[in-house]
Design a protein around this motif. Structure first.
Motif, PDB file in Angstrom:
ATOM      1  N   THR A 175      93.526  46.035 -48.829  1.00 53.54           N
ATOM      2  CA  THR A 175      94.566  45.034 -49.064  1.00 53.54           C
ATOM      3  C   THR A 175      93.817  43.875 -49.510  1.00 53.54           C
ATOM      4  O   THR A 175      94.418  43.256 -50.415  1.00 53.54           O
ATOM      5  CB  THR A 175      95.221  44.742 -47.623  1.00 53.54           C
ATOM      6  OG1 THR A 175      95.644  45.834 -47.186  1.00 53.54           O
ATOM      7  CG2 THR A 175      96.279  43.536 -47.807  1.00 53.54           C
TER       8      THR A 175
ATOM      9  N   TRP B 137      92.681  53.580 -48.152  1.00 53.12           N
ATOM     10  CA  TRP B 137      93.782  53.290 -47.215  1.00 53.12           C
ATOM     11  C   TRP B 137      93.968  54.435 -46.329  1.00 53.12           C
ATOM     12  O   TRP B 137      94.005  54.441 -45.085  1.00 53.12           O
ATOM     13  CB  TRP B 137      94.924  52.841 -47.716  1.00 53.12           C
ATOM     14  CG  TRP B 137      96.099  52.523 -46.547  1.00 53.12           C
ATOM     15  CD1 TRP B 137      96.216  51.433 -45.611  1.00 53.12           C
ATOM     16  CD2 TRP B 137      97.029  53.409 -46.086  1.00 53.12           C
ATOM     17  NE1 TRP B 137      97.077  51.586 -44.804  1.00 53.12           N
ATOM     18  CE2 TRP B 137      97.648  52.893 -45.068  1.00 53.12           C
ATOM     19  CE3 TRP B 137      97.454  54.957 -46.701  1.00 53.12           C
ATOM     20  CZ2 TRP B 137      98.717  53.496 -44.451  1.00 53.12           C
ATOM     21  CZ3 TRP B 137      98.473  55.360 -45.633  1.00 53.12           C
ATOM     22  CH2 TRP B 137      99.028  54.671 -44.745  1.00 53.12           C
TER      23      TRP B 137
ATOM     24  N   ASP C 233      91.146  55.106 -44.065  1.00 56.90           N
ATOM     25  CA  ASP C 233      91.318  54.125 -42.829  1.00 56.90           C
ATOM     26  C   ASP C 233      92.206  54.456 -41.915  1.00 56.90           C
ATOM     27  O   ASP C 233      92.317  54.065 -40.706  1.00 56.90           O
ATOM     28  CB  ASP C 233      91.918  52.889 -43.322  1.00 56.90           C
ATOM     29  CG  ASP C 233      90.942  51.619 -43.272  1.00 56.90           C
ATOM     30  OD1 ASP C 233      89.840  52.021 -43.036  1.00 56.90           O
ATOM     31  OD2 ASP C 233      91.404  50.690 -43.828  1.00 56.90           O
TER      32      ASP C 233
END
Length: 187
Positions: free
Chosen positions: A101, A156, A159
């Motif tokens: 991000t 992501w 993650d």
């Protein structure tokens, strides 16, 4: 920079790397200072913002990926270079939870401390993509920003605990979608 200031700087980066690896990109700056046994003010003197700290942490890795792209351009076929670099870039962003991000935000903000490193990474990937496109081994309709977005998306996915077991498979799916005429698995 004085020797003692350089030593403090390096110590802060070492501690920050550990804390950010454990707690992600949103780790508390106060926790980093506490663990480094320095005041919060000392940490802020070296790294005035979270982005500045992350830039210092990520810069070597981002520069390494950028350099690797140049080496790959000279050492292997464009399609293989793109695939190898893509795997490395995804692996890199998966090291620090939450960094995707920040990298995406930094790319859109030229004033960000992370902007130059992220933009160089995007351009390096774009060069590899264009070479593979010229060779006819990569989709012609992709752009460098698409590749950067896919790295972020795959980072992501890695993650997320619920998606992590399928992260490698999904990277293969994306690689198959990008590269033309490749076999189903690219390990």
């Amino acid at each position: 920079m004085r020797a003692d200031a350089k030593e403090n700087y390096n110590h802060l980066l070492t501690v920050a790397r550990d804390v950010v690896t454990e707690h992600g990109a949103n780790a508390s700056l106060r926790d980093i200072a506490r663990r480094a046994e320095v005041s919060h003010v000392t940490l802020l003197r070296h790294f005035p913002t979270r982005e500045a700290l992350l830039d210092a942490l990520l810069q070597k890795g981002l520069e390494g990926l950028t350099v690797k792209a140049g080496e790959l351009e000279l050492s292997t076929s464009p399609g293989n270079a793109l695939l190898y670099w893509l795997r490395n870039a995804v692996g890199f962003v998966q090291v620090y939870s939450g960094v995707v991000t920040m990298m995406a935000t930094a790319l859109a903000n030229p004033g960000s401390a992370l902007h130059a490193s992220c933009d160089n990474l995007r351009k390096a990937g774009e060069r590899l993509l264009k070479s593979a496109q010229a060779e006819g081994t990569a989709r012609a309709d992709m752009e460098g920003s698409d590749l950067f977005a896919l790295i972020g998306a795959l980072g992501w996915i890695g993650d997320q605990d619920s998606f992590k077991p399928r992260a490698e498979y999904l990277l293969d799916v994306i690689a198959n979608a990008i590269l033309i005429g490749r076999s189903r698995e690219f390990h």
